[in-house]
Design a protein around this motif. Structure first.
Motif, PDB file in Angstrom:
ATOM      1  N   UNK A  58      -2.289   3.879  -9.203  1.00 53.56           N
ATOM      2  CA  UNK A  58      -1.541   5.562  -9.219  1.00 53.56           C
ATOM      3  C   UNK A  58      -0.848   4.604  -7.424  1.00 53.56           C
ATOM      4  N   UNK A  59      -0.080   4.537  -7.749  1.00 52.70           N
ATOM      5  CA  UNK A  59       0.795   4.404  -6.166  1.00 52.70           C
ATOM      6  C   UNK A  59       0.690   5.211  -5.175  1.00 52.70           C
ATOM      7  N   UNK A  60       1.035   7.142  -5.805  1.00 55.97           N
ATOM      8  CA  UNK A  60       1.306   7.608  -4.409  1.00 55.97           C
ATOM      9  C   UNK A  60      -0.323   8.029  -4.309  1.00 55.97           C
ATOM     10  N   UNK A  61      -1.574   6.769  -4.582  1.00 50.76           N
ATOM     11  CA  UNK A  61      -2.630   7.268  -3.977  1.00 50.76           C
ATOM     12  C   UNK A  61      -2.930   5.665  -3.254  1.00 50.76           C
ATOM     13  N   UNK A  62      -2.175   4.957  -3.215  1.00 53.59           N
ATOM     14  CA  UNK A  62      -2.458   3.473  -3.096  1.00 53.59           C
ATOM     15  C   UNK A  62      -1.821   3.271  -1.859  1.00 53.59           C
ATOM     16  N   UNK A  63      -2.387   2.452  -0.832  1.00 57.12           N
ATOM     17  CA  UNK A  63      -2.457   2.321   0.162  1.00 57.12           C
ATOM     18  C   UNK A  63      -2.406   0.021   0.437  1.00 57.12           C
ATOM     19  N   UNK A  64      -1.195   0.177   1.082  1.00 56.02           N
ATOM     20  CA  UNK A  64      -1.358  -1.255   1.040  1.00 56.02           C
ATOM     21  C   UNK A  64      -1.250  -2.131   2.610  1.00 56.02           C
ATOM     22  N   UNK A  65      -1.223  -3.339   3.022  1.00 57.36           N
ATOM     23  CA  UNK A  65      -2.513  -3.714   4.179  1.00 57.36           C
ATOM     24  C   UNK A  65      -1.564  -5.133   4.360  1.00 57.36           C
ATOM     25  N   UNK A  66      -0.874  -5.847   4.688  1.00 56.86           N
ATOM     26  CA  UNK A  66      -0.915  -7.232   4.978  1.00 56.86           C
ATOM     27  C   UNK A  66      -0.609  -7.473   6.461  1.00 56.86           C
ATOM     28  N   UNK A  67      -1.784  -8.744   6.347  1.00 61.07           N
ATOM     29  CA  UNK A  67      -2.392  -9.345   7.484  1.00 61.07           C
ATOM     30  C   UNK A  67      -2.331 -10.361   7.512  1.00 61.07           C
ATOM     31  N   UNK A  68      -1.860 -11.596   8.811  1.00 65.39           N
ATOM     32  CA  UNK A  68      -1.812 -12.972   8.977  1.00 65.39           C
ATOM     33  C   UNK A  68      -3.410 -12.714   8.730  1.00 65.39           C
ATOM     34  N   UNK A  69      -3.151 -14.137   8.347  1.00 66.66           N
ATOM     35  CA  UNK A  69      -5.084 -14.844   8.195  1.00 66.66           C
ATOM     36  C   UNK A  69      -5.902 -14.835   9.310  1.00 66.66           C
ATOM     37  N   UNK A  70      -5.413 -15.057   9.744  1.00 69.08           N
ATOM     38  CA  UNK A  70      -5.955 -15.290  11.657  1.00 69.08           C
ATOM     39  C   UNK A  70      -6.662 -13.580  11.977  1.00 69.08           C
ATOM     40  N   UNK A  71      -5.905 -12.845  11.311  1.00 67.99           N
ATOM     41  CA  UNK A  71      -5.801 -11.565  11.419  1.00 67.99           C
ATOM     42  C   UNK A  71      -6.925 -11.116  10.463  1.00 67.99           C
ATOM     43  N   UNK A  72      -6.920 -11.666   9.263  1.00 66.76           N
ATOM     44  CA  UNK A  72      -8.116 -10.853   8.474  1.00 66.76           C
ATOM     45  C   UNK A  72      -9.115 -11.495   8.671  1.00 66.76           C
ATOM     46  N   UNK A  73      -9.322 -12.625   8.982  1.00 65.07           N
ATOM     47  CA  UNK A  73     -10.412 -13.617   9.132  1.00 65.07           C
ATOM     48  C   UNK A  73     -11.491 -12.714  10.620  1.00 65.07           C
ATOM     49  N   UNK A  74     -10.138 -12.218  11.347  1.00 67.68           N
ATOM     50  CA  UNK A  74     -10.676 -11.452  12.593  1.00 67.68           C
ATOM     51  C   UNK A  74     -11.419 -10.256  12.507  1.00 67.68           C
ATOM     52  N   UNK A  75     -10.776  -9.730  11.356  1.00 64.63           N
ATOM     53  CA  UNK A  75     -11.144  -8.339  11.409  1.00 64.63           C
ATOM     54  C   UNK A  75     -11.723  -6.829  11.494  1.00 64.63           C
ATOM     55  N   UNK A  98       1.325   0.364   4.611  1.00 66.08           N
ATOM     56  CA  UNK A  98       1.925   1.173   4.003  1.00 66.08           C
ATOM     57  C   UNK A  98       1.033   1.938   2.837  1.00 66.08           C
ATOM     58  N   UNK A  99       0.862   3.556   4.268  1.00 65.45           N
ATOM     59  CA  UNK A  99      -0.018   4.586   4.025  1.00 65.45           C
ATOM     60  C   UNK A  99       0.230   4.931   2.443  1.00 65.45           C
ATOM     61  N   UNK A 100      -1.342   5.663   1.907  1.00 66.67           N
ATOM     62  CA  UNK A 100      -0.914   6.641   0.567  1.00 66.67           C
ATOM     63  C   UNK A 100       0.187   7.858   1.169  1.00 66.67           C
ATOM     64  N   UNK A 101       0.699   8.146   0.005  1.00 69.86           N
ATOM     65  CA  UNK A 101       2.167   9.206  -0.019  1.00 69.86           C
ATOM     66  C   UNK A 101       3.498   8.954   0.584  1.00 69.86           C
TER      67      UNK A 101
END
Length: 612
Positions: free
Chosen positions: A479-496, A513-516
């Protein structure tokens, strides 16, 4: 006429041993009510601690629920350890049934009184410490809404059940043993000998059975063998905060049966055997077996870490040493070299050897068992190795009959392969068959040559089938309106997950990209990702290299639970307006192979940040 039950004897036991019950109450109270009075429930952290304490799953209470009834049984049946006191008790106007029941009831009262009194104190204390406060998110919480009388009473019922169950077993220990020390040790041991033995079987299965998967059910079975352990399972393993009524009734029935067994043994006991380690001859052989098997299993599993057949040495040494020590304790003598000792050793060592052979020779046929394709509803699978494969070799849940046949064929190749050779690169394989009869069959194989995987026509056919992209296509159902997308570098992901990650690294979180918001962009990104995932060939999947970045997507307002798949995890969130809501979440690693996704990122000026 001899009495069946003596209130006089019960009152006398309570009068003699009330001090023990008082000390037990103090121990319970110091671990619960006193702690609550000192610390209060003015924060969500303390409220969670208090609920843990009074819910019947507190570690200290679990210990007391075992120690108190075992010691109580030693106190009330202590006369069985001396010939003189045994004779005096049986000269009184009580039947054997009367003696057993009267002592049993008095010991049970001594054991449960501290639990009940402590629960009453907690109910009064609750009224003085519950008030409203603001949690971390600024929400006003009334602690009385969670720290309720009901949860205190439910916790008390779990503690009472554990005490009743433990006490019934401890009374059996008292009847079969001939002195107080042995009674005490046997009382503790009998309560947990079956869970420990079951877990040792599971460990042997892991060590010796090809493809064995130690599922949670193995641990659940072991923990469910004792209500105290089951309460721990229910609370900490998320099966449900409180034991269900059916389980409670079953434990009560088993405890009653154990009590009857204790009486039957008491009626058959030869009172002149008081002072011996064990008064029944057959119990000595059972105890000798466990003295042999458990040290053998423990040392064997420990030495198995050195590889090869070193576990056999551990089985032999542990079994022999364990038997010698145990047989000396049983006979209360260092002089044990005789034919009776040889008989006991042959029985104990023989049973231990049979158990070891059943696992080592796979006499059950576990390692060779593969289901027929016609019996399989679906198949889950996964591959992983010492190279980087990201999410590219994660398998979908396969329903297509041809794909199921391919996976069974590959499974047979794995079983027949030589997995003892040294490999610079290896692949490990997990598979779960969901059978039409409702059961699951799981296997996991480690370190077989990667060539077997790469050159398999069965695997290639599966990964290049249309069905393999089905789970990826489920991403389109967000449901795209309630969807949140986070794109991050591999380095950040390993240490997030590191709370102390530095500010510079935080800048490598590319975008959120936040909801709504930005629904068009989010849909465009998801469409591109799904297209890339669906078009990947088997060669692209197996040659995947370390990712540039990670694509994390979640939606917290889905009306249905996602079908099983390694791209999407889903879990229950809330129940709004009578409709269950689920959170769908997926994390996908990507690199320069994902052309469609990269094109969209470049369109919105994000690609340069990924490359940096």
């Amino acid at each position: 006429m001899k009495k069946f039950v003596s209130l006089t004897l019960i009152k006398e036991n309570l009068k003699r041993f009330w001090g023990f019950s008082a000390v037990a109450f103090i121990a319970y109270f110091l671990s619960s009510g006193f702690y609550i009075l000192l610390n209060g429930v003015d924060t969500i952290y303390m409220l969670d601690n208090v609920i843990n304490i009074v819910s019947g799953s507190y570690v200290a209470f679990s210990m007391f629920d075992v120690i108190v009834p075992v010691v109580a049984s030693v106190l009330v049946f202590g006369y069985l350890a001396r010939v003189n006191s045994t004779g005096v008790m049986h000269a009184m106007p009580f039947s054997r049934a009367g003696l057993y029941i009267s002592n049993y009831v008095s010991g049970l009262i001594l054991s449960i009184a501290p639990v009940i009194l402590n629960a009453i104190c907690n109910i009064f204390i609750r009224a003085g410490v519950c008030y409203s406060y603001v949690d971390y998110e600024g929400v006003i919480i009334n602690s009385a809404d969670r720290f309720t009388v009901k949860i205190i009473l439910l916790g008390m019922m779990i503690d009472l059940l554990s005490v009743f169950f433990t006490y019934s077993i401890a009374c059996i220990a008292g009847v079969i043993s001939g002195n107080r020390v042995i009674h005490l040790l046997t009382g503790f041991t009998l309560n947990f000998i079956l869970p420990v033995t079951w877990l040792s079987f599971t460990a042997f299965e892991l060590l010796m059975l090809d493809g064995f998967v130690a599922s949670d059910s193995s641990e659940y079975v072991a923990l469910a063998m004792h209500p105290g352990l089951n309460a721990y399972r229910e609370f900490f393993l998320g099966v449900g905060q409180h034991m269900n009524v059916v389980a409670y009734i079953i434990y009560v029935c088993v405890a009653v049966i154990l009590s009857v067994v204790g009486y039957i043994l008491y009626s058959q006991r030869k009172m002149e055997r008081a002072g011996d380690s064990y008064v029944f001859g057959w119990t000595k052989y059972i105890v000798a077996f466990f003295f042999t098997y458990l040290p053998a299993a423990g040392l064997g599993l420990l030495l198995s870490e050195f590889g090869g057949n070193t576990y056999v040495l551990g089985l032999v040494i542990g079994g022999v040493v364990g038997f010698i020590i145990g047989w000396m304790i049983i006979n209360k003598s260092f002089r044990i070299i005789n034919m009776k000792t040889l008989k006991a050793f042959l029985i104990s060592a023989g049973v231990t050897a049979i158990i070891a052979l059943v696992f080592s020779l796979d006499l059950t046929g576990y390692g060779k068992k593969i289901p027929q394709a016609s019996d399989v509803e679906s198949v889950d699978f996964n591959f992983y190795g010492n190279g980087y494969y990201g999410s590219d070799l994660y398998g979908d849940c396969l329903y297509d009959s041809k794909n199921i046949e391919h996976m069974i064929s590959f499974h047979k190749d794995v079983i027949e392969s030589d997995r003892n050779q040294e490999n610079d690169n290896y692949v490990s394989f997990y598979i779960c068959y969901h059978l039409k009869n409702g059961l699951n069959m799981k296997r996991e194989y480690y370190d077989f040559p990667e060539e077997l995987f790469y050159e398999s026509e069965d695997i290639k056919a599966v990964f290049e089938s249309e069905e393999i992209g089905r789970t990826a296509r489920e991403l389109l159902e967000y449901n795209i309106n309630y969807t949140e997308i986070e794109i991050m570098s591999a380095e950040y992901y390993y240490n997030s997950f590191d709370p102390y990650v530095d500010a510079e690294l935080r800048q490598k979180e590319l975008c959120v990209f936040n909801k709504y918001e930005n629904n068009d962009i989010k849909k465009e990104l998801i469409d591109a990702l799904v297209e890339d995932l669906s078009e990947r060939t088997f060669d692209e999947r197996k040659n995947a290299h370390e990712p540039w970045a990670y694509f994390v997507i979640s939606c917290d307002n889905q009306s249905e639970q996602s079908e099983y798949g390694d791209y999407i995890n889903s879990y229950y969130v809330s129940d709004e307006g009578g409709v269950k809501r689920y959170n769908w979440e997926s994390t996908i690693a990507f690199n320069d192979d994902y052309e469609n996704l990269l094109a969209v990122l470049e369109k919105y000026g994000l690609l340069e940040r990924i490359i940096q």
